[in-house]
Write a protein that holds these residues in place. Sequence first.
Motif, PDB file in Angstrom:
ATOM      1  N   ASN A 183       9.035  -5.710  -3.853  1.00  0.00           N
ATOM      2  CA  ASN A 183      10.243  -6.317  -3.698  1.00  0.00           C
ATOM      3  C   ASN A 183      10.934  -6.253  -2.344  1.00  0.00           C
ATOM      4  O   ASN A 183      10.515  -5.548  -1.603  1.00  0.00           O
ATOM      5  N   LYS A 184      12.218  -6.919  -2.322  1.00  0.00           N
ATOM      6  CA  LYS A 184      12.638  -6.798  -0.927  1.00  0.00           C
ATOM      7  C   LYS A 184      13.545  -5.268  -0.586  1.00  0.00           C
ATOM      8  O   LYS A 184      13.382  -4.876   0.457  1.00  0.00           O
ATOM      9  N   ASP A 185      13.467  -4.259  -1.707  1.00  0.00           N
ATOM     10  CA  ASP A 185      13.885  -3.094  -1.541  1.00  0.00           C
ATOM     11  C   ASP A 185      13.047  -2.002  -1.672  1.00  0.00           C
ATOM     12  O   ASP A 185      13.209  -0.682  -1.238  1.00  0.00           O
ATOM     13  N   TRP A 186      11.840  -2.226  -2.385  1.00  0.00           N
ATOM     14  CA  TRP A 186      11.041  -1.181  -2.823  1.00  0.00           C
ATOM     15  C   TRP A 186       9.478  -1.687  -2.610  1.00  0.00           C
ATOM     16  O   TRP A 186       9.185  -2.884  -2.712  1.00  0.00           O
ATOM     17  N   TYR A 187       8.812  -0.707  -2.006  1.00  0.00           N
ATOM     18  CA  TYR A 187       7.333  -0.962  -2.046  1.00  0.00           C
ATOM     19  C   TYR A 187       6.500   0.157  -2.463  1.00  0.00           C
ATOM     20  O   TYR A 187       6.579   1.351  -1.859  1.00  0.00           O
ATOM     21  N   TRP A 188       5.661   0.155  -3.666  1.00  0.00           N
ATOM     22  CA  TRP A 188       4.941   1.097  -4.136  1.00  0.00           C
ATOM     23  C   TRP A 188       3.641   0.711  -4.197  1.00  0.00           C
ATOM     24  O   TRP A 188       3.167  -0.336  -5.084  1.00  0.00           O
ATOM     25  N   ASN A 189       2.717   1.264  -3.662  1.00  0.00           N
ATOM     26  CA  ASN A 189       1.372   0.984  -3.727  1.00  0.00           C
ATOM     27  C   ASN A 189       0.418   2.044  -4.008  1.00  0.00           C
ATOM     28  O   ASN A 189       0.786   3.367  -3.507  1.00  0.00           O
ATOM     29  N   VAL A 190      -0.541   2.015  -4.859  1.00  0.00           N
ATOM     30  CA  VAL A 190      -1.609   3.374  -5.234  1.00  0.00           C
ATOM     31  C   VAL A 190      -3.013   2.805  -4.715  1.00  0.00           C
ATOM     32  O   VAL A 190      -3.318   1.670  -4.855  1.00  0.00           O
ATOM     33  N   LYS A 191      -3.417   3.750  -4.090  1.00  0.00           N
ATOM     34  CA  LYS A 191      -4.842   3.501  -3.439  1.00  0.00           C
ATOM     35  C   LYS A 191      -5.841   4.663  -3.964  1.00  0.00           C
ATOM     36  O   LYS A 191      -5.474   5.697  -4.184  1.00  0.00           O
ATOM     37  N   ASP A 231     -18.405   3.547   2.161  1.00  0.00           N
ATOM     38  CA  ASP A 231     -16.964   3.536   2.148  1.00  0.00           C
ATOM     39  C   ASP A 231     -16.240   2.736   1.230  1.00  0.00           C
ATOM     40  O   ASP A 231     -16.544   1.297   1.395  1.00  0.00           O
ATOM     41  N   PHE A 232     -15.505   2.741   0.488  1.00  0.00           N
ATOM     42  CA  PHE A 232     -14.654   1.918  -0.316  1.00  0.00           C
ATOM     43  C   PHE A 232     -13.171   2.337  -0.591  1.00  0.00           C
ATOM     44  O   PHE A 232     -12.823   3.248  -0.630  1.00  0.00           O
ATOM     45  N   ASN A 233     -12.222   1.390  -0.569  1.00  0.00           N
ATOM     46  CA  ASN A 233     -10.704   1.595  -0.791  1.00  0.00           C
ATOM     47  C   ASN A 233     -10.434   0.302  -1.827  1.00  0.00           C
ATOM     48  O   ASN A 233     -10.845  -0.785  -1.736  1.00  0.00           O
ATOM     49  N   ILE A 234      -9.790   0.890  -2.827  1.00  0.00           N
ATOM     50  CA  ILE A 234      -8.946  -0.174  -3.545  1.00  0.00           C
ATOM     51  C   ILE A 234      -7.352   0.176  -3.792  1.00  0.00           C
ATOM     52  O   ILE A 234      -7.253   1.385  -3.870  1.00  0.00           O
ATOM     53  N   GLY A 235      -6.689  -1.005  -3.569  1.00  0.00           N
ATOM     54  CA  GLY A 235      -5.166  -0.485  -3.751  1.00  0.00           C
ATOM     55  C   GLY A 235      -4.684  -1.419  -4.793  1.00  0.00           C
ATOM     56  O   GLY A 235      -5.056  -2.716  -4.674  1.00  0.00           O
ATOM     57  N   PHE A 282      -5.283 -11.885  -6.866  1.00  0.00           N
ATOM     58  CA  PHE A 282      -4.141 -11.870  -7.874  1.00  0.00           C
ATOM     59  C   PHE A 282      -2.673 -11.239  -7.095  1.00  0.00           C
ATOM     60  O   PHE A 282      -1.858 -11.117  -7.957  1.00  0.00           O
ATOM     61  N   GLY A 283      -2.809 -11.250  -5.771  1.00  0.00           N
ATOM     62  CA  GLY A 283      -1.661 -11.200  -4.966  1.00  0.00           C
ATOM     63  C   GLY A 283      -1.128  -9.631  -5.017  1.00  0.00           C
ATOM     64  O   GLY A 283      -0.248  -9.498  -4.303  1.00  0.00           O
ATOM     65  N   PHE A 284      -2.083  -8.890  -5.726  1.00  0.00           N
ATOM     66  CA  PHE A 284      -1.559  -7.416  -5.660  1.00  0.00           C
ATOM     67  C   PHE A 284      -2.599  -6.425  -5.657  1.00  0.00           C
ATOM     68  O   PHE A 284      -2.514  -5.197  -5.655  1.00  0.00           O
ATOM     69  N   VAL A 285      -3.835  -6.613  -5.695  1.00  0.00           N
ATOM     70  CA  VAL A 285      -5.066  -5.900  -5.725  1.00  0.00           C
ATOM     71  C   VAL A 285      -5.875  -6.106  -4.290  1.00  0.00           C
ATOM     72  O   VAL A 285      -6.134  -7.192  -3.968  1.00  0.00           O
ATOM     73  N   THR A 286      -6.023  -4.968  -3.663  1.00  0.00           N
ATOM     74  CA  THR A 286      -6.815  -5.231  -2.163  1.00  0.00           C
ATOM     75  C   THR A 286      -7.908  -4.193  -2.363  1.00  0.00           C
ATOM     76  O   THR A 286      -8.054  -3.293  -3.187  1.00  0.00           O
ATOM     77  N   PHE A 287      -9.142  -4.617  -1.574  1.00  0.00           N
ATOM     78  CA  PHE A 287     -10.437  -4.049  -1.706  1.00  0.00           C
ATOM     79  C   PHE A 287     -10.901  -3.947  -0.427  1.00  0.00           C
ATOM     80  O   PHE A 287     -10.599  -4.909   0.361  1.00  0.00           O
ATOM     81  N   ASP A 288     -11.790  -2.893  -0.374  1.00  0.00           N
ATOM     82  CA  ASP A 288     -12.331  -2.927   1.137  1.00  0.00           C
ATOM     83  C   ASP A 288     -13.600  -2.232   0.746  1.00  0.00           C
ATOM     84  O   ASP A 288     -13.661  -1.012   0.188  1.00  0.00           O
ATOM     85  N   LEU A 289     -14.966  -2.644   1.148  1.00  0.00           N
ATOM     86  CA  LEU A 289     -16.008  -2.191   0.862  1.00  0.00           C
ATOM     87  C   LEU A 289     -16.928  -2.353   2.312  1.00  0.00           C
ATOM     88  O   LEU A 289     -17.072  -3.277   2.831  1.00  0.00           O
TER      89      LEU A 289
END
Length: 190
Positions: free
Chosen positions: A160-168, A150-154, A105-112
């Motif tokens: 946008n061009k001025d801000w980047y906020w990611n929760v993991k 191990d797992f990671n979900i972000g 969906f362009g905004f959820v990352t995962f790693d298992l």
Amino acid sequence: IRRDGSSLFGENNRWATFGAAAFMWDVTRENFMESTRSWLDDLQFKISYGSTGNSGISPYMALGLVGSGPIYNGQGGTAIANAANPDLTWETVKTFNLGINGKVFGFVTFDLEFYNKVTSDMLMSVPYSFTTGFSSGWGNVAEMYNRGVDFNIGVDIIKNKDWYWNVKVNGNYNKNEITKLLNNADSYVT
């Protein structure tokens, strides 16, 4: 593939061969995934296996050494200070990893990732019978494994061009077990 040698080990086992291989498959580039590209941005499978050697001991531990000092009743002299072990060799760690990672969906990352690490010929100081004249010496006397997930979900909250906020969020499950000790002992105190 590599061939390592070290003078830290006994004359019978100074050389060892180690190697590794890895494979990664970018599934999203395959033609059969075309119908998922509206919501699946990235999907990769990865697998690897490799072995490495540990030589983490002090110099001369495999050699029979002579030392001097107060040997008996405060009198000076020379005696064998270190018992020889011509079969002392590399501690070997073999690691297997299997993983999947991607973005949806362009905004959820995962790693298992699953891992299994087996350590054999562990380098340890082992107790000797006092009748030998030594309290301990180095040997390859134990085996153990470490395995887990191990797992990671972000999630990109603002991007946008001025801000980047990611929760993991990340976490893992790990299990360690010693599978072999000197003389099949159940426990060992250093």
